[in-house]
Scaffold this motif. Structure first.
Motif, short mmCIF file in Angstrom:
data_model
loop_
_atom_site.label_atom_id
_atom_site.label_comp_id
_atom_site.label_asym_id
_atom_site.label_seq_id
_atom_site.Cartn_x
_atom_site.Cartn_y
_atom_site.Cartn_z
N VAL A 150 0.84 -1.20 0.00
CA VAL A 150 0.00 0.00 0.00
C VAL A 150 0.87 1.25 0.00
O VAL A 150 0.65 2.20 -0.77
CB VAL A 150 -0.97 0.00 1.21
N LEU A 151 1.89 1.28 0.86
CA LEU A 151 2.76 2.45 0.94
C LEU A 151 3.49 2.71 -0.37
O LEU A 151 3.55 3.85 -0.85
CB LEU A 151 3.78 2.27 2.08
N LEU A 152 4.05 1.65 -0.97
CA LEU A 152 4.77 1.83 -2.23
C LEU A 152 3.83 2.27 -3.36
O LEU A 152 4.20 3.09 -4.20
CB LEU A 152 5.52 0.56 -2.60
N ALA A 153 2.62 1.75 -3.37
CA ALA A 153 1.64 2.17 -4.38
C ALA A 153 1.29 3.65 -4.22
O ALA A 153 1.19 4.39 -5.21
CB ALA A 153 0.39 1.30 -4.29
N LEU A 154 1.14 4.09 -2.98
CA LEU A 154 0.83 5.50 -2.75
C LEU A 154 1.99 6.41 -3.13
O LEU A 154 1.78 7.50 -3.66
CB LEU A 154 0.43 5.73 -1.30
N VAL A 155 3.20 5.97 -2.88
CA VAL A 155 4.36 6.75 -3.30
C VAL A 155 4.38 6.86 -4.82
O VAL A 155 4.58 7.94 -5.37
CB VAL A 155 5.68 6.13 -2.78
N ALA A 156 4.16 5.74 -5.49
CA ALA A 156 4.16 5.75 -6.96
C ALA A 156 3.08 6.69 -7.49
O ALA A 156 3.33 7.48 -8.41
CB ALA A 156 3.94 4.34 -7.50
N LEU A 157 1.90 6.64 -6.91
CA LEU A 157 0.81 7.53 -7.33
C LEU A 157 1.17 8.99 -7.10
O LEU A 157 0.96 9.84 -7.97
CB LEU A 157 -0.48 7.18 -6.58
N THR A 158 1.74 9.28 -5.95
CA THR A 158 2.11 10.66 -5.61
C THR A 158 3.18 11.18 -6.56
O THR A 158 3.08 12.29 -7.09
CB THR A 158 2.61 10.75 -4.16
N VAL A 159 4.20 10.36 -6.81
CA VAL A 159 5.28 10.78 -7.73
C VAL A 159 4.72 10.96 -9.13
O VAL A 159 5.05 11.93 -9.82
CB VAL A 159 6.45 9.76 -7.69
N ARG A 165 3.29 14.67 -13.52
CA ARG A 165 2.30 15.13 -14.50
C ARG A 165 1.94 16.59 -14.29
O ARG A 165 1.17 17.15 -15.04
CB ARG A 165 1.03 14.29 -14.39
N GLY A 166 2.48 17.16 -13.21
CA GLY A 166 2.24 18.57 -12.95
C GLY A 166 1.00 18.86 -12.16
O GLY A 166 0.56 20.00 -12.06
N ARG A 167 0.40 17.84 -11.55
CA ARG A 167 -0.81 18.05 -10.74
C ARG A 167 -0.39 18.56 -9.38
O ARG A 167 -0.15 17.81 -8.47
CB ARG A 167 -1.58 16.75 -10.62
#
Length: 159
Positions: free
Chosen positions: A27-36, A41-43
């Motif tokens: 879960v933590l690694l998935a959230l890091v990937a999503l955040t990065v 993407r500039g969001r």
């Protein structure tokens, strides 16, 4: 967050310690990937409501399952653009919600309260020090630190 706490309480009833550790790491690694990914993407604005809801549910889940809500909550607060100071109030409220579950599972027992009293001053001092540090730490430094420390915490959980 409450839905995540409820799901976490159910998960704890049926999972092994190894499954729990690996699940939190993933879960933590998935959230890091999503955040990065969002950052690249500039969001930079506030995350959309479904993303905030997902982060909130995962924060509730991870804090209930492994008391590991800090990294997810940090990612959640980055996504929502909340202030760093909101963390203390957030965890106060979440821990109140968790209390009946943790007591019913025997995770909090009367014999723990003596240690809690001894450690309470340390928590207060650390919170005050953290507040001072947060006031001096620019966001451009804080965000990469949160992401890096989350990865450092998550990788051993998955391995």
């Amino acid at each position: 967050v409450v839905l995540g706490v409820l799901a976490g309480a159910a998960f704890l009833r049926w999972s092994t310690q190894d499954q729990t550790r690996r699940g939190i790491g993933v879960v933590l690694l998935a959230l890091v990937a999503l955040t990065v990914f969002q950052r690249r993407r500039g969001r930079r604005g506030r995350a959309p409501a479904p993303v905030r809801t997902a982060y909130g549910a995962l924060a509730g889940f991870t804090t209930m399952v492994a008391n590991a809500g800090g990294p997810v909550t940090s990612m959640y607060f980055l996504a929502c653009r909340f202030s760093v100071a909101a963390t203390a109030w957030f965890f106060f409220a979440v821990n109140l919600v968790k209390l009946p579950f943790t007591v019913s599972m025997g995770l909090i027992r009367p014999e723990h309260l003596a240690l809690d009293l001894v450690l309470a001053p340390v928590v207060v001092l650390a919170a005050l020090a953290g507040r001072r540090l947060a006031a001096r730490l620019p966001l451009r430094v804080f965000e990469p630190l949160v992401i890096a420390t989350t990865v450092i915490a998550a990788v051993p959980m998955v391995l």
